[in-house]
Design an enzyme around this catalytic site. Structure first.
Site, PDB file in Angstrom:
ATOM      1  CB  THR A  43      11.057  -0.398  10.528  1.00  0.00           C
ATOM      2  OG1 THR A  43      12.228  -1.199  10.499  1.00  0.00           O
ATOM      3  CG2 THR A  43      10.329  -0.521   9.198  1.00  0.00           C
ATOM      4  CB  THR A  44       7.566   2.128  13.542  1.00  0.00           C
ATOM      5  OG1 THR A  44       7.474   0.700  13.540  1.00  0.00           O
ATOM      6  CG2 THR A  44       6.174   2.706  13.676  1.00  0.00           C
ATOM      7  CE1 TYR A 106      18.386  -2.906  -4.382  1.00  0.00           C
ATOM      8  CE2 TYR A 106      20.731  -2.456  -4.196  1.00  0.00           C
ATOM      9  CZ  TYR A 106      19.597  -2.594  -4.974  1.00  0.00           C
ATOM     10  OH  TYR A 106      19.666  -2.418  -6.330  1.00  0.00           O
ATOM     11  CE1 TYR A 132      13.344  -5.664  13.289  1.00  0.00           C
ATOM     12  CE2 TYR A 132      14.087  -3.490  12.616  1.00  0.00           C
ATOM     13  CZ  TYR A 132      13.100  -4.434  12.706  1.00  0.00           C
ATOM     14  OH  TYR A 132      11.841  -4.162  12.229  1.00  0.00           O
ATOM     15  NE  ARG A 137       9.187  -3.413   7.729  1.00  0.00           N
ATOM     16  CZ  ARG A 137       8.517  -2.471   7.060  1.00  0.00           C
ATOM     17  NH1 ARG A 137       9.071  -1.895   6.018  1.00  0.00           N
ATOM     18  NH2 ARG A 137       7.307  -2.118   7.439  1.00  0.00           N
ATOM     19  CE  LYS A 162      11.403  -4.869  16.105  1.00  0.00           C
ATOM     20  NZ  LYS A 162      11.185  -3.540  15.479  1.00  0.00           N
ATOM     21  CB  ILE A 204      10.966  -3.639  19.757  1.00  0.00           C
ATOM     22  CG1 ILE A 204      12.108  -3.690  20.786  1.00  0.00           C
ATOM     23  CG2 ILE A 204      11.034  -2.342  18.956  1.00  0.00           C
ATOM     24  CD1 ILE A 204      13.505  -3.572  20.192  1.00  0.00           C
TER      25      ILE A 204
END
Length: 293
Positions: A43-44, A106, A132, A137, A162, A204
């Site tokens: 994501t980052t 989504y 993850y 999000r 994660k 992470i």
């Protein structure tokens, strides 16, 4: 399989394109300062704004530059199961140690849909999977029972999680359902210490982008059961954890990196915009408090 301070690396941009030279310098700096593994295209890393060709190139650069010094976890998540498999197939060939696979966003699949999604990936690729879970999000929570069922079904394929759910009780739930050796990594910097106390192996981390040595030292203190030192380092890092999210991520962390490295820009891709003045002030104060400026 993984432990310690694992930065979720930013993807440096310059004039709209991936800045390969800056990315390679960032990777070397991270390894030299004690990061135990690297995540590319998380994501980052603004993976959602990268084309597939760019996505694969970033993973390829990271693996090339790391050159076996630390393992590379490749971001392979997608809301399209077949596209996630495409990323995993490429990452396996490129030499990644594992694929970080976020819950499909989504689409909002059911728990049965999540099991089908991750089962398809596990059965069609031999790249180890790091689940993850970041429901804030994705709007989809990989529930405890689903994690347990997947790991029991694919113990050699699904090797870690994660967890950015913010629910610390899940560490114990996973330990009880799967076993104490299952690799659990915090996905929230501010919860790293209590997550580790509950049985986590590391983090992470977003903050590790800008404070790799401090984050590595923090993990070492936890691993050595030096609680007083870990608390002191946690206090030092805590303002930085919050400053990294004082605006839409990764704008604050890119600004922070540009403050300590002249080879880094704070450039992001739309729909993310550069950090606001308020966020920049928070980042500057937190970096100064941590002794990074």
């Amino acid at each position: 399989m993984f432990s310690g301070s694992i930065p979720a690396l930013v993807t440096p941009f310059r004039d709209g394109s991936i800045d390969e030279a800056a990315f390679r310098r960032l990777i070397d700096w991270q390894i030299d300062n004690g990061s135990s593994a690297l995540v590319a295209c998380g994501t980052t890393g603004e993976a959602s704004t990268l084309s597939n060709a760019e996505h694969h190139r970033v993973i390829e650069i990271c693996i090339e530059q790391a050159a076996g010094r630390v393992p590379v976890i490749a971001g392979c998540g997608s809301n399209d199961t077949r596209n996630a498999l495409l990323h995993m197939t490429f990452s396996k060939k490129a030499g990644a140690a594992a694929g970080l696979c976020v819950a499909p966003y989504y689409n909002r699949p059911s728990q049965a849909g999540l099991i089908a999604h991750f089962s398809f990936l596990a059965e069609n690729s031999d790249l180890p999977i790091v689940l993850y879970n970041v429901p804030a999000r994705t709007v989809t929570d990989i529930e405890d029972e689903t994690v347990v069922a997947l790991v029991r079904k694919y113990p050699d394929r699904i090797v870690a999680i994660k967890d950015a759910s913010g629910d610390l009780s899940r560490v114990a739930d996973h330990r009880m359902g799967i076993g104490r050796d299952f690799c659990q990594l915090s996905g929230n910097d501010e919860l790293w210490l209590p997550h580790a106390a509950a049985g986590g192996r590391g983090c992470i981390s977003v903050t590790a982008n800008v404070a790799p040595a401090l984050c590595a030292e923090f993990h070492e203190a936890i691993a050595a059961n030096e609680l007083q030192k870990a608390r002191q380092l946690n206090d030092r890092l805590f303002p930085l954890h919050y400053a990294m999210f004082s605006d839409a991520s990764p704008a604050p962390v890119k600004y922070a990196l540009s403050r300590v490295h002249d080879w880094m820009t704070d450039e992001v891709r739309l729909p993310i915009v550069k950090a606001s003045d308020k966020a920049r002030k928070a980042v500057d104060e937190a970096q100064a408090s941590a002794g990074l400026l």
